[in-house]
Every structure is written in C-alpha cells, then in structure tokens.
Scaffold this active site. Structure first.
Site, PDB file in Angstrom:
ATOM      1  N   GLU A   1       3.634   4.333   0.871  1.00 50.03           N
ATOM      2  CA  GLU A   1       2.257   3.864   0.793  1.00 50.03           C
ATOM      3  C   GLU A   1       1.744   2.995  -0.325  1.00 50.03           C
ATOM      4  OE1 GLU A   1       0.033   7.671   0.950  1.00 50.03           O
ATOM      5  OE2 GLU A   1       0.776   8.080   3.039  1.00 50.03           O
TER       6      GLU A   1
ATOM      7  N   GLU B   1       5.491  10.315   7.998  1.00 48.17           N
ATOM      8  CA  GLU B   1       4.439  11.352   7.503  1.00 48.17           C
ATOM      9  C   GLU B   1       3.655  11.616   8.771  1.00 48.17           C
ATOM     10  OE1 GLU B   1       2.651  11.162   3.747  1.00 48.17           O
ATOM     11  OE2 GLU B   1       4.225  10.352   2.696  1.00 48.17           O
TER      12      GLU B   1
END
Length: 472
Positions: A169, A368
């Site tokens: 991220e 995720e």
C-alpha cells in the site's frame, strides 16, 4: 437456493498477511527507532488506549507456536514484512544485523518446513525515524538506502522466499503523511507528497532491478490497496469526478508500477496546478519503465463512490484530490460500522476484471481482505472461542465473487486474509480485531476462532458450498 461447490484452481494460495511493526514486537535483536515508535513518544494520545508497538503480538518470541497455528488454520502461504529497522539497526543504513538475519532465517525455515510459502514484503509503513529526518521518501539518499536494504534481503533470504514484494500500500504513507494526517510526520503538502510518491515508485523499480541481478527463482511485485471507483450517476459531471478520483487513488501507483508509465491525464492535471514533483530525471523514468512488477497483490476492502462537487473549492487552502470530487454516500449501502467501511462484495470482482482488461491480466492474488470488529469478547462461548459467523459470511461472500472472476478468466492465484492473529493496527492499536486467531493481550494467549476452523476446512477442500443465485 442453488448451492454448489465453488472449487478454486489447483495450488491456490490460501493464507493471510501481517507486518513486522504490527506483529513482531521490539525484541532483543537490536532495531532502529521507527516513525511509529517516535510518534508514540511524541503524541501517545493519538494511539487508541495508548498502546504502542513495543510488544504487539510478540511474534519475535513466539514464531514457532505461530507457524504451527498457521498450519492449524489452513495456511499454505503467508505474507510477512521484513523490518528495515531491524535489518539495519544503525538507523536504516550501515552493516546488516546478524541477529535479525538469524531471526528471519529461522522463521522462514520453520514456515518452509511446514509447507507454508513465504511471501516477503520489504516495506510496510515502517520507515526508520532517522531516515525520515533525512527527508523520508522525499530523499534520493533514502531511496538508495532502501535499494541497499532490498539487495541485502535478497542475498540473505533469497533461498527461502517464494515471492517478494517491494511495498505494501505505497499510497497509504502518501495520503497519511502529506494529505490526511494519519501518518507521521503529518505534513499537509500535496507537491511534497507527489515527490515522495515518485521516489517510492523509483525505489520499487530499483528493488526489482536488484532482484533481477540476483537471478532468484522467485517473482517480485507490489501490493496495492485498490478500490473500484463508482460515480453517483451517469451524469457527465459525476462520471468525470469518478474518473479523476480513480486517477489519484488507483492509477497513480498502478500504472507506473505495473506498466512502467504514468497516466498522461494525471500528469497533465498536476502540471496545470503546479503539483508535479520537482526532482526527477530521464534516467529515473527509464529505470521505472524497465523494472515493473512481475506479480500483483490486490488489497480490497471497500469501493470508492464519488460525485461532482457541490461546493466551491477554497483555492487559498491546500491543494487536495477532493478539489475535483466529493465522496458519495450511497443510500442503502451495507456497512462495517466498526471500521466505517462499506461492505460491497462485488467490488472484488470489478477490481479483478479491471486488472484483466487493462493491465495485461498480470498474475495477481488478493493480498488483503478482511473484517475488523470491536469488542469480540461479546461473541466468545464458554470455552473462550470467538464465534465469528459474521467473518465467515464476509469471507464466503467475497470469495464467491473472486471465484466468478476466475471463471471469467482473471489470472488470480490466491487469497490472503487480513489477518492471521489479531494484530496491532497503527493508531487504532487493538480497537478492531481482524484475526482468524484471537489474542488475549495481557497473557498473549492465542485461541483459534470459529473462522480459523472454517479457513482450515476451506483450504483442505480448496473451496466451499455457496448459493450462486446470490451472485449478480
């Protein structure tokens, strides 16, 4: 009802993920101060219940027990991150720490011995604080220090790691540090953030270049948090607002890290508003072009819904993406109220189809996806097990749309849940729990939740029964 067995491809990766700063604890190996440890010292009141990352899930002392729990919950793969601050305790540079090397080699060997593939991520928000003092991701010196760290990890652990990832991220620290005040050092300055983003992308390319030189059998890629963007309506103003939001939040990292080039429309927009990074060279752009992700991790939690702005921008205020759109709250949306996120399972299908149609159907996996819930003690039975049927339903509903995406030809190789054992979540600490295994923080006792038992069955069967009439 039209229930059928949804079976996933052979050798599908079933697992979960966490990060060093969120799970390991400081330990005795030696470790440089991270930005999170410094921020806690400076502003402990910003952290839920004033819980720091000092101990977290104490994985550094309990890794053998934890690897067995991975096996007990059906893992054939698991994503860790390697702590830059632990590997280079002299503030992120200097000599490699032999105690850190020994810990990670022991951990990865234990995983391999249990037939759990090691997915190793190099950076998960945990900048050594002294490197932040040198400018963090705004600094070429820090980019070079990261490239050195990456090369050291490839050398020390290349024989044990199945897949590598440069960043988790990377958008997060840019948003948090430069736009939205949820990462240290809490600067509000888009242009500086654009520079940090560019150098993050350059660091990604340098790590891939270093990986190629090692000639390892593993692949290397990146993990991006991506949300499909939906306009409120098909009104041209709403559609344009969604397009611009998508450029900022999705294409900004996805295009250069996977295609090796920056979106022209985003570049033109930032140039118009004088927000392009100042420090970049033709050599940088060539390096980015020639060193792109070989595999892509997709973190999906919620969709992004936007509409055309209804109010005038304060041009005297800081430049922000929201100058061009407003968030839209869709009437009737389903929410995870604990986290404030919309639950929209079909979004995982839309995301995978975007990657298939626009990014060469690159090899990818869900890296995720998960549901954070507060006060899970409410759902414990008399034995102390959390009966989290809500999490099982959440996983099944998302997996059903992932299965549909695979049927449509998406090159999806696996599914990793966030997370394995309840772990420390940045400034939220342990407010919301995400794990397949519950953690009693005072005693560090681990107990497999009902969802952990389900996950083992899911992995063993490589699928589950589901009413496919629910898919739209």
């Amino acid at each position: 009802m039209n229930k059928q067995q949804l079976t996933f491809p052979e050798d599908f990766w079933w697992g979960s993920a966490w990060s060093a700063e969120q799970a390991e604890g400081r330990g005795e190996t030696g470790k440089a101060e991270t930005v999170w440890e410094r921020w806690y010292k400076e502003q402990p009141y910003r952290f839920y219940n004033r819980i720091s990352s000092e101990v977290t899930t104490d994985h550094i002392h309990r890794y053998k027990e934890d690897v067995q729990l991975m096996k007990d919950t059906g893992h054939n793969s698991f994503r860790v991150s390697i702590s830059w601050a632990r590997m280079f305790p002299n503030d992120g540079t200097g000599e490699v720490n032999p105690k850190a090397v020994a810990f990670y080699r022991d951990l990865f060997t234990e995983m391999n011995n249990k037939n759990i593939k090691v997915f190793a991520n190099l950076y998960h928000f945990d900048m050594p604080a002294k490197l932040q003092d040198k400018g963090g991701w705004e600094s070429r010196e820090v980019v070079d220090a990261y490239a050195n760290f990456a090369a050291a990890c490839f050398k020390e652990f290349g024989d044990l790691v199945y897949h590598w990832f440069t960043f988790n991220e990377p958008l997060g620290p840019i948003l948090g540090s430069y736009l939205e005040d949820f990462h240290y050092p809490n600067i509000i300055d888009f242009k500086r953030g654009a520079q940090a983003a560019f150098f993050t992308i350059l660091a990604h390319a340098k790590a891939i270049s270093a990986h190629k030189k090692q000639k390892l059998p593993s692949k290397i890629g990146v993990i991006l948090n991506l949300s499909p963007t939906f306009p409120r309506s098909q009104n041209p103003a709403d559609v344009q607002a969604a397009k611009i939001a998508d450029l900022f939040y999705t294409r900004s990292f996805l295009d250069p890290m996977v295609k090796g080039e920056f979106p022209e429309e985003l570049t033109a927009l930032l140039k118009e508003y004088n927000q392009l990074p100042a420090d970049y060279t033709a050599e940088d752009l060539t390096l980015i072009k020639e060193n792109t992700a070989q595999i892509l991790g997709l973190n999906y939690y919620e969709p992004r819904r936007v509409k055309a702005r209804l109010t005038t921008v304060n041009s005297a205020g800081p430049f922000l993406p929201e100058w061009f759109f407003e968030n839209h709250i869709m009437p009737g949306r389903r929410m995870n109220d604990y986290r404030g996120w919309e639950i929209y399972e079909k979004g995982i299908f839309d995301l995978c189809m975007d990657i298939k149609n626009n990014y060469g159907n690159i090899e990818a996996f869900i890296s995720e996806n998960g549901m954070g819930v507060a006060d899970e003690e409410r759902f414990m039975d008399e034995t102390g097990q959390v009966i989290d049927d809500y999490r099982i339903t959440y996983i099944q509903d998302h997996l059903a749309y992932l299965w549909k995406a695979i049927q449509e030809g998406c090159n999806i190789k696996g599914y990793h849940l966030w997370t394995f054992i309840d772990c420390w979540s940045w400034i939220n600490s342990y407010k919301n729990r995400y794990g397949l295994v519950s953690l009693d923080l005072p005693t560090q006792k681990r107990t497999i939740k009902k969802s952990g038992e389900f996950y083992k069955q899911l992995s063993d069967q490589n699928g589950f029964n589901y009413d496919i009439d629910l898919l739209v």
